[in-house]
Motif scaffolding. Structure first.
Motif, short mmCIF file in Angstrom:
data_model
loop_
_atom_site.label_atom_id
_atom_site.label_comp_id
_atom_site.label_asym_id
_atom_site.label_seq_id
_atom_site.Cartn_x
_atom_site.Cartn_y
_atom_site.Cartn_z
N LEU A 253 -29.81 83.78 3.22
CA LEU A 253 -30.03 82.76 4.23
C LEU A 253 -31.51 82.39 4.17
CD1 LEU A 253 -27.99 84.19 7.25
CD2 LEU A 253 -27.37 82.31 5.75
N GLN A 254 -31.81 81.29 3.53
CA GLN A 254 -33.20 80.86 3.38
C GLN A 254 -33.73 80.39 4.73
OE1 GLN A 254 -34.81 81.40 0.72
NE2 GLN A 254 -33.10 81.92 -0.63
N THR A 255 -34.63 81.21 5.28
CA THR A 255 -35.17 80.87 6.60
C THR A 255 -36.69 80.74 6.56
OG1 THR A 255 -35.11 83.23 7.13
CG2 THR A 255 -33.24 81.89 7.86
N ASP A 256 -37.38 81.85 6.52
CA ASP A 256 -38.85 81.82 6.52
C ASP A 256 -39.35 82.72 5.39
OD1 ASP A 256 -41.53 81.84 6.96
OD2 ASP A 256 -41.43 82.51 9.05
N GLN A 257 -39.85 82.10 4.33
CA GLN A 257 -40.29 82.87 3.16
C GLN A 257 -41.52 83.72 3.44
OE1 GLN A 257 -40.87 80.04 0.02
NE2 GLN A 257 -38.68 79.64 -0.24
N HIS A 258 -42.25 83.44 4.52
CA HIS A 258 -43.47 84.18 4.81
C HIS A 258 -43.23 85.33 5.79
CE1 HIS A 258 -45.67 81.04 2.72
NE2 HIS A 258 -45.08 80.13 3.48
N SER A 259 -42.00 85.50 6.22
CA SER A 259 -41.69 86.55 7.17
C SER A 259 -41.55 87.91 6.47
CB SER A 259 -40.39 86.22 7.91
OG SER A 259 -40.00 87.30 8.74
N ASP A 260 -41.80 88.99 7.22
CA ASP A 260 -41.61 90.35 6.70
C ASP A 260 -40.14 90.68 6.55
OD1 ASP A 260 -44.31 90.82 6.55
OD2 ASP A 260 -44.43 91.77 8.53
N ARG A 261 -39.29 89.88 7.17
CA ARG A 261 -37.85 90.15 7.15
C ARG A 261 -37.10 88.95 6.59
NH1 ARG A 261 -39.57 92.04 12.29
NH2 ARG A 261 -39.36 94.31 12.52
N SER A 262 -36.00 89.25 5.93
CA SER A 262 -35.12 88.18 5.47
C SER A 262 -33.70 88.52 5.91
CB SER A 262 -35.18 88.03 3.94
OG SER A 262 -34.69 89.19 3.31
N TYR A 263 -32.84 87.52 5.85
CA TYR A 263 -31.46 87.69 6.31
C TYR A 263 -30.50 87.22 5.22
CZ TYR A 263 -33.93 88.12 10.73
OH TYR A 263 -34.80 88.53 11.71
N PHE A 264 -29.37 87.89 5.13
CA PHE A 264 -28.36 87.47 4.18
C PHE A 264 -26.99 87.82 4.72
CE2 PHE A 264 -29.44 91.82 2.96
CZ PHE A 264 -28.20 92.40 2.71
N VAL A 265 -25.97 87.19 4.17
CA VAL A 265 -24.60 87.49 4.57
C VAL A 265 -23.84 88.05 3.37
CG1 VAL A 265 -24.44 85.79 6.42
CG2 VAL A 265 -23.85 85.13 4.09
N LYS A 266 -22.91 88.94 3.68
CA LYS A 266 -21.96 89.43 2.69
C LYS A 266 -20.58 88.93 3.10
CE LYS A 266 -22.05 93.63 1.16
NZ LYS A 266 -22.08 95.12 1.14
N LEU A 267 -19.89 88.30 2.15
CA LEU A 267 -18.56 87.77 2.41
C LEU A 267 -17.54 88.61 1.65
CD1 LEU A 267 -19.27 83.95 1.89
CD2 LEU A 267 -19.31 85.22 4.03
N LEU A 268 -16.54 89.10 2.36
CA LEU A 268 -15.42 89.77 1.70
C LEU A 268 -14.37 88.70 1.42
CD1 LEU A 268 -14.27 92.53 0.79
CD2 LEU A 268 -13.06 92.61 2.98
N GLU A 269 -14.08 88.48 0.13
CA GLU A 269 -13.21 87.39 -0.26
C GLU A 269 -11.96 87.90 -0.98
OE1 GLU A 269 -16.44 83.79 -0.98
OE2 GLU A 269 -15.74 84.94 -2.70
N ILE A 270 -10.88 87.15 -0.84
CA ILE A 270 -9.70 87.41 -1.65
C ILE A 270 -9.82 86.62 -2.94
CG2 ILE A 270 -8.17 88.00 0.26
CD1 ILE A 270 -7.21 85.22 0.42
#
Length: 352
Positions: A253-270
């Motif tokens: 999840l591209q949010t703030d490249q200068h932040s100490d934290r980043s966020y991402f999602v994991k999708l369980l797919e069929i």
């Protein structure tokens, strides 16, 4: 005219040859998968011997705390003896097997714990499966069985085998099942129906195939071999997992490249790339300072470096409200929150 007859004869011969070859190819492939499963059990058998050599006993079937919390199971304890020490070292042994701190490891499939001919690899909640379960006389609640307790000898004491169905997560602390008196009698039995039998691995590391026509007396001798724990020790929760062919896909999840934290999602797919579960994670980019490390124990340091699960999302989740009650409400900037909320709601619409 004769030319067309010749062509027709050639085509008929080709079809006949293909018809003869296809069953042979199928049998060869099935034999190869059967061999792979046998070798998987041999790997587990070698781990059994090496673990026993180091600890003078088998691992606990499942570490269960006094308050009933299920911690870790026997297949987890064998990871260091199956070339998986890095994964083993990432597991927080002081938390439950399915805690967020351990998802990075437990939400993976381990080929050595899978029968390649079985049509499932994950639960519908994303945990990697095992197609092999253990002997409840050797693996049970808080057990520590020694080879000396195997009165019939290691060559005649079965340890684990292929199961016909009702598969469970490999990290589940209750991975044992009664052998019964016949193989391939349903999803709750041992054996693999397609093969009309199944492999059993013994405490000396050997692996043998037994037909589904094996005499009940023979299987009963294996099933009743000492040591024999109490029914309470062998008890398992009445839980069945929904399983199938799924895979995880990770999306940043591209949010703030200068932040100490980043966020991402994991999708369980069929298999048709249809998501059935969404998980939101936060990861830390910065390293701990020396002062912070001194104030933390090893588990806290390990947890800091592991992505943290913030939210599981299904069709009914109120994402906006859930984000307000998560740590993201304090950690993320307003712009980050907006990007994350919009993306998660877009993904949620794809859930069945």
């Amino acid at each position: 005219m004769q030319r067309w007859i010749s062509i027709g004869v050639v085509l008929v011969l080709i079809v006949l040859v293909i018809g003869l070859l296809l069953p042979a190819v199928h049998q060869t492939r099935e034999a190869a998968r059967k061999s792979v499963s046998k070798n998987n059990l041999k790997q587990i058998g070698l781990a059994v011997l090496n673990y026993e050599d180091a600890h003078r006993c088998l691992p606990s079937g499942g570490v269960i705390r006094e308050d009933g919390t299920a911690m870790q199971g026997w297949l987890t304890m064998y990871l260091p003896y199956m070339d998986a020490s890095p994964d083993y070292n990432r597991i927080n042994m002081h938390t439950a097997w399915d805690s967020p701190a351990n998802l990075d490891v437990t939400e993976t499939v381990r080929p050595a714990y899978l029968n390649p001919d079985a049509n499932s690899n994950y639960t519908n909640t994303g945990f990697g499966l095992t197609h092999y379960l253990g002997n409840p006389h050797l693996f049970y609640r808080n057990s520590s069985v020694t080879f000396d307790q195997m009165e019939k000898g290691t060559a005649h004491t079965w340890v684990a085998g292929e199961v016909a169905g009702n598969y469970q997560p490999w990290a589940y602390p209750f991975n044992w099942r009664s052998l019964g008196k016949q193989l391939c009698t349903g999803p709750g039995s041992f054996g693999f129906p397609k093969w009309k039998g199944g492999h059993l691995m013994f405490a000396d590391g050997s692996v043998s195939f037994f037909s589904d026509q094996t005499a009940p007396e023979i299987l009963n001798q294996f099933a009743s071999a000492p040591p024999v724990p109490t029914l309470e020790q062998m008890a398992v929760p009445g839980k069945q997992f929904e399983t199938g062919i799924f895979h995880w896909k990770q999306m940043p999840l591209q949010t703030d490249q200068h932040s100490d934290r980043s966020y991402f999602v994991k999708l369980l797919e069929i298999s048709d790339q249809q998501p059935i579960l969404i998980q939101l994670f936060r990861s830390n980019h910065r390293e701990l300072t020396e002062e912070e490390e001194q104030l933390m124990d090893m588990d806290e340091i390990r947890t800091f470096s592991v992505p943290r699960l913030l939210l599981r999302i299904d069709k009914t989740t109120d994402i906006s409200q859930a984000l307000k009650t998560s740590s993201l409400s304090e950690d993320a900037s307003p712009a980050q929150k907006t990007v994350i909320l919009n993306r998660l709601e877009s993904l949620q619409k794809q859930l069945p």
